[in-house]
Design a protein around this motif. Sequence first.
Motif, PDB file in Angstrom:
ATOM      1  N   LEU A   1     -45.795  29.802 -32.884  1.00 30.90           N
ATOM      2  CA  LEU A   1     -45.007  28.823 -32.160  1.00 30.90           C
ATOM      3  C   LEU A   1     -45.041  28.686 -30.628  1.00 30.90           C
ATOM      4  N   THR A   2     -45.256  27.603 -30.422  1.00 28.65           N
ATOM      5  CA  THR A   2     -44.787  27.692 -28.115  1.00 28.65           C
ATOM      6  C   THR A   2     -43.571  26.687 -28.936  1.00 28.65           C
ATOM      7  N   GLY A   3     -42.963  27.075 -27.561  1.00 28.24           N
ATOM      8  CA  GLY A   3     -41.377  26.832 -27.163  1.00 28.24           C
ATOM      9  C   GLY A   3     -41.385  26.843 -25.612  1.00 28.24           C
ATOM     10  N   THR A   4     -40.899  25.449 -25.577  1.00 26.85           N
ATOM     11  CA  THR A   4     -40.808  25.324 -23.852  1.00 26.85           C
ATOM     12  C   THR A   4     -39.290  25.108 -23.709  1.00 26.85           C
ATOM     13  N   THR A   5     -39.184  25.720 -22.550  1.00 27.02           N
ATOM     14  CA  THR A   5     -37.542  25.426 -21.803  1.00 27.02           C
ATOM     15  C   THR A   5     -37.010  24.226 -21.188  1.00 27.02           C
ATOM     16  N   LEU A   6     -36.404  23.540 -21.569  1.00 23.25           N
ATOM     17  CA  LEU A   6     -35.648  21.676 -21.839  1.00 23.25           C
ATOM     18  C   LEU A   6     -34.988  21.725 -20.011  1.00 23.25           C
ATOM     19  N   ASN A   7     -34.641  21.038 -18.871  1.00 28.00           N
ATOM     20  CA  ASN A   7     -34.586  20.740 -17.794  1.00 28.00           C
ATOM     21  C   ASN A   7     -33.002  20.059 -18.775  1.00 28.00           C
ATOM     22  N   PHE A   8     -32.246  20.035 -17.813  1.00 28.34           N
ATOM     23  CA  PHE A   8     -30.823  19.490 -18.506  1.00 28.34           C
ATOM     24  C   PHE A   8     -31.018  17.743 -17.857  1.00 28.34           C
ATOM     25  N   ASP A   9     -29.982  17.096 -17.981  1.00 25.15           N
ATOM     26  CA  ASP A   9     -30.199  15.994 -17.829  1.00 25.15           C
ATOM     27  C   ASP A   9     -29.661  15.830 -16.645  1.00 25.15           C
ATOM     28  N   TYR A  10     -28.888  17.013 -16.462  1.00 24.52           N
ATOM     29  CA  TYR A  10     -28.501  16.459 -14.593  1.00 24.52           C
ATOM     30  C   TYR A  10     -29.572  17.303 -13.648  1.00 24.52           C
ATOM     31  N   GLU A  11     -30.560  18.000 -14.321  1.00 20.59           N
ATOM     32  CA  GLU A  11     -32.048  18.467 -13.711  1.00 20.59           C
ATOM     33  C   GLU A  11     -32.828  17.732 -13.267  1.00 20.59           C
ATOM     34  N   VAL A  12     -32.574  16.327 -14.362  1.00 12.91           N
ATOM     35  CA  VAL A  12     -33.565  15.294 -13.671  1.00 12.91           C
ATOM     36  C   VAL A  12     -33.313  14.490 -13.935  1.00 12.91           C
ATOM     37  N   ARG A  13     -34.109  13.944 -12.075  1.00 15.02           N
ATOM     38  CA  ARG A  13     -33.874  12.837 -11.585  1.00 15.02           C
ATOM     39  C   ARG A  13     -34.293  11.516 -12.165  1.00 15.02           C
ATOM     40  N   PRO A  14     -33.342  10.485 -11.923  1.00 15.52           N
ATOM     41  CA  PRO A  14     -33.724   9.092 -12.890  1.00 15.52           C
ATOM     42  C   PRO A  14     -34.819   8.589 -12.265  1.00 15.52           C
ATOM     43  N   ALA A  15     -35.999   8.194 -13.039  1.00 12.19           N
ATOM     44  CA  ALA A  15     -37.246   7.595 -12.476  1.00 12.19           C
ATOM     45  C   ALA A  15     -36.798   6.226 -11.322  1.00 12.19           C
ATOM     46  N   SER A  16     -36.008   5.138 -11.177  1.00 13.06           N
ATOM     47  CA  SER A  16     -35.307   4.584 -10.182  1.00 13.06           C
ATOM     48  C   SER A  16     -35.238   4.890  -9.098  1.00 13.06           C
ATOM     49  N   GLU A  17     -35.119   6.457  -8.860  1.00 13.59           N
ATOM     50  CA  GLU A  17     -34.979   6.390  -7.586  1.00 13.59           C
ATOM     51  C   GLU A  17     -36.556   6.741  -6.706  1.00 13.59           C
ATOM     52  N   ALA A  18     -37.291   7.013  -7.559  1.00  9.37           N
ATOM     53  CA  ALA A  18     -38.151   7.558  -6.738  1.00  9.37           C
ATOM     54  C   ALA A  18     -39.070   5.747  -7.093  1.00  9.37           C
ATOM     55  N   LEU A  19     -38.752   4.820  -8.158  1.00  6.99           N
ATOM     56  CA  LEU A  19     -39.689   3.911  -8.223  1.00  6.99           C
ATOM     57  C   LEU A  19     -39.509   2.601  -7.758  1.00  6.99           C
ATOM     58  N   SER A  20     -38.089   2.619  -7.981  1.00  7.90           N
ATOM     59  CA  SER A  20     -37.187   1.299  -7.190  1.00  7.90           C
ATOM     60  C   SER A  20     -37.687   0.232  -6.542  1.00  7.90           C
ATOM     61  N   ASP A  21     -38.142   0.544  -5.210  1.00  4.41           N
ATOM     62  CA  ASP A  21     -39.460  -0.314  -4.327  1.00  4.41           C
ATOM     63  C   ASP A  21     -40.342   0.038  -5.173  1.00  4.41           C
ATOM     64  N   ALA A  22     -41.876  -0.099  -6.250  1.00  4.40           N
ATOM     65  CA  ALA A  22     -42.381  -0.600  -6.284  1.00  4.40           C
ATOM     66  C   ALA A  22     -42.589  -1.667  -7.526  1.00  4.40           C
TER      67      ALA A  22
END
Length: 275
Positions: A161-182
Amino acid sequence: MTRALWKGWLKLAKVTVPVALYAAASTSDRVTFHTLNRATGHRINRQFVDAETGAVVDRDAQVKGYEVAPDDFIILDPEEIAAAIPDSDKTLTIEHFIPCASVDDVYFDKPYYLAPSSKDAAEPFALLVAGLRARNVVALAQTVLFRRFRTMLIRPNGAGLTGTTLNFDYEVRPASEALSDAPKVKIKGEMLDLARHIIDTKKGSFDPATFDDRYDAALAELVKAKIEGRRIKPKPAPKVSRQSDLLAALRQSAGKPDDAKPDQKPAPKPKRKAG
């Protein structure tokens, strides 16, 4: 033999399987450097100093502090921090099974391998691997891992098995913060056809062995040259082609003349008249 980073139990309902966790990625083979005193060649020791007095602060005198206002801190003693950390029961408890592609990979943190840690665990462990593969799902499990409460995504990998730890929701920045000006640009016609053509000609498969760490290889060659007393000439900077006409650049990338249409057939030759 690879050393396990963690040992515990993988639990599904009433079934408990002893497992071991191993690092799936490592940076130990990278070229590393020490910081030296240029004048003496001796290694430099890092010390913590008081920001105001400049005095060296020993480890025993160091405490954690949380800034509540500019230069105003509350002090947290090591005993208080230790008491706040959740106790680990060494149990990786499976909470849910979900479709394989339902977790956005921006939540992926670190990968690990999970393997049975005893001979008695082989059969129930193999059953879990087979069940995940048969249903084409992954498992979400939770435990206290390395003094933090973590969620882990578990999926089949060969017989293990491969186990991947996951970031918490508060650790992941919304894509809109970086892509809103696209800018929202609609691409169609010849440009889209050319882009499709270029993508089709570049299709391949992922083979990690074909990707080289050129930076690390260059550092290794530099170190080797220094040991051998050789001098490495700096490589010339690559030429950057500036193409102001996107359509012309696409045509050139696709190997087509600037005035050609994608997959354009040559004009038919005129037929000779009889007689």
